[in-house]
Design a protein around this motif. Sequence first.
Motif, PDB file in Angstrom:
ATOM      1  N   GLU A 217       0.822  -1.219   0.000  1.00  0.00           N
ATOM      2  CA  GLU A 217       0.000   0.000   0.000  1.00  0.00           C
ATOM      3  C   GLU A 217       0.850   1.262   0.000  1.00  0.00           C
ATOM      4  OE1 GLU A 217      -4.048   0.294   2.151  1.00  0.00           O
ATOM      5  OE2 GLU A 217      -2.594   1.255   3.505  1.00  0.00           O
TER       6      GLU A 217
ATOM      7  N   ALA B 296      -3.740   5.411   1.249  1.00  0.00           N
ATOM      8  CA  ALA B 296      -5.022   4.913   1.731  1.00  0.00           C
ATOM      9  C   ALA B 296      -5.847   6.106   2.191  1.00  0.00           C
ATOM     10  CB  ALA B 296      -4.833   3.930   2.879  1.00  0.00           C
ATOM     11  N   GLN B 297      -7.091   6.166   1.739  1.00  0.00           N
ATOM     12  CA  GLN B 297      -7.988   7.279   2.072  1.00  0.00           C
ATOM     13  C   GLN B 297      -7.362   8.629   1.704  1.00  0.00           C
ATOM     14  OE1 GLN B 297      -8.948   6.675   6.245  1.00  0.00           O
ATOM     15  NE2 GLN B 297     -10.551   5.203   5.722  1.00  0.00           N
TER      16      GLN B 297
ATOM     17  N   ASN C 109       1.442   6.774   2.531  1.00  0.00           N
ATOM     18  CA  ASN C 109       2.232   5.977   3.460  1.00  0.00           C
ATOM     19  C   ASN C 109       3.695   6.362   3.229  1.00  0.00           C
ATOM     20  OD1 ASN C 109       3.871   3.869   4.572  1.00  0.00           O
ATOM     21  ND2 ASN C 109       2.101   2.496   4.579  1.00  0.00           N
TER      22      ASN C 109
ATOM     23  N   GLN D 123      -7.622   3.478  -2.505  1.00  0.00           N
ATOM     24  CA  GLN D 123      -6.223   3.200  -2.207  1.00  0.00           C
ATOM     25  C   GLN D 123      -5.389   3.301  -3.481  1.00  0.00           C
ATOM     26  OE1 GLN D 123      -7.427  -0.815  -0.922  1.00  0.00           O
ATOM     27  NE2 GLN D 123      -6.238  -0.459   0.935  1.00  0.00           N
TER      28      GLN D 123
ATOM     29  N   LYS E  98      -1.944   0.989  -4.621  1.00  0.00           N
ATOM     30  CA  LYS E  98      -1.127  -0.106  -4.104  1.00  0.00           C
ATOM     31  C   LYS E  98      -0.610  -0.980  -5.237  1.00  0.00           C
ATOM     32  CE  LYS E  98      -5.515  -2.459  -3.225  1.00  0.00           C
ATOM     33  NZ  LYS E  98      -6.474  -2.858  -2.177  1.00  0.00           N
TER      34      LYS E  98
END
Length: 359
Positions: free
Chosen positions: A232, A235-236, A240, A266, A268
Amino acid sequence: MEQILEKDPHNALALYGRARSLDSLAEVERSNARLEQSIFAYRAVLDLEDQVDDHLYHKSALRCIDRMRFRGFHGKAIRIQQRLVARFPNDIEYQNQLAIGFLLTNQPEAARTILEGVLNRWPQSGFAQVHLGFILKTTYDDYDAGARWMMAGIASREEGVIDGRFYSHLGDALTRLGRHEEAQRIYADGENEANWRQIRNEGVALLTLETPEGFANESEKLRDSGDWKQFELFAQGRKNAAHCTKAPVTCTLIENYPPALCKRGQVKFSIMHPGTHVWPHTGPTNCRLRAHLGLVVPSGAKLRVGNTTKSWEEGKFIVFDDSFDHEVWHNGSSYRLVLIVDLWHPELTTDEWQSLAPI
């Protein structure tokens, strides 16, 4: 090996073994002198000519050429390439690589002659087309013919034709011909090609780390069988940071494309191994579209959305509404790698992007 050569100095396998040993020592010792000894040893195999079978001749010649180029002996490498062409006159690859050898030694006219000969025999060779166009444009200022050949070569998508240099020179040729809109499309296509290849390189590099970290099993229990993991990046709509340090190009491209900063999705890397089946399922919202960018796509991997089943293609997107029922199978023989990017649905406004709650 040396004892064998004392008794039989023309033993091809023993000579090849000596060459490989010297080659390995050259890498360990980082020694040019040792490297030149290995080159001489490979040539000794080739000098046996008819006493060497085709397979060993092929291996020895290709490694000899590689080592010569590494050492900067491009002219000597051409002579080995010419021997390969003479021995295997029906192999297009050797003739194309001979043309490259001439280009590396600044002999475009010789390269042109080889490539024109290739295209007389194999008129659909994209590799020969794109390189001939490159020569016509850069050496002879023939922008029209150069553009036509480069365009045909790139369209073939053969290995070796998707290269930023060709897109750049094709765009320049079209500009000089006054075909400005076509040139802009070519420049854009070239940038897109460079981007997806960098994304693929980052994804593959993550997989080839000695201890790959960050790939987690999918958490929704959608997998019926097999091995399916994800790395990932967002996310949202939030990055990251730790993971993005390992895929900086990919994350920068996402950050510069606002629809991909989707609070209801997301971004990823998704790796799926052979023997995997994902149950039919639906996504949690129709506020987004899901895009899959094919990065490493073997045969045998398929996606069904509704009543339509497709396979991924490397460098191309499949975009679908994942609120519709969809299912995945991978019956191939090697891993499938895609980049999944959730995008705000194009019918939503930017104000709605802000007001909708994350999922």
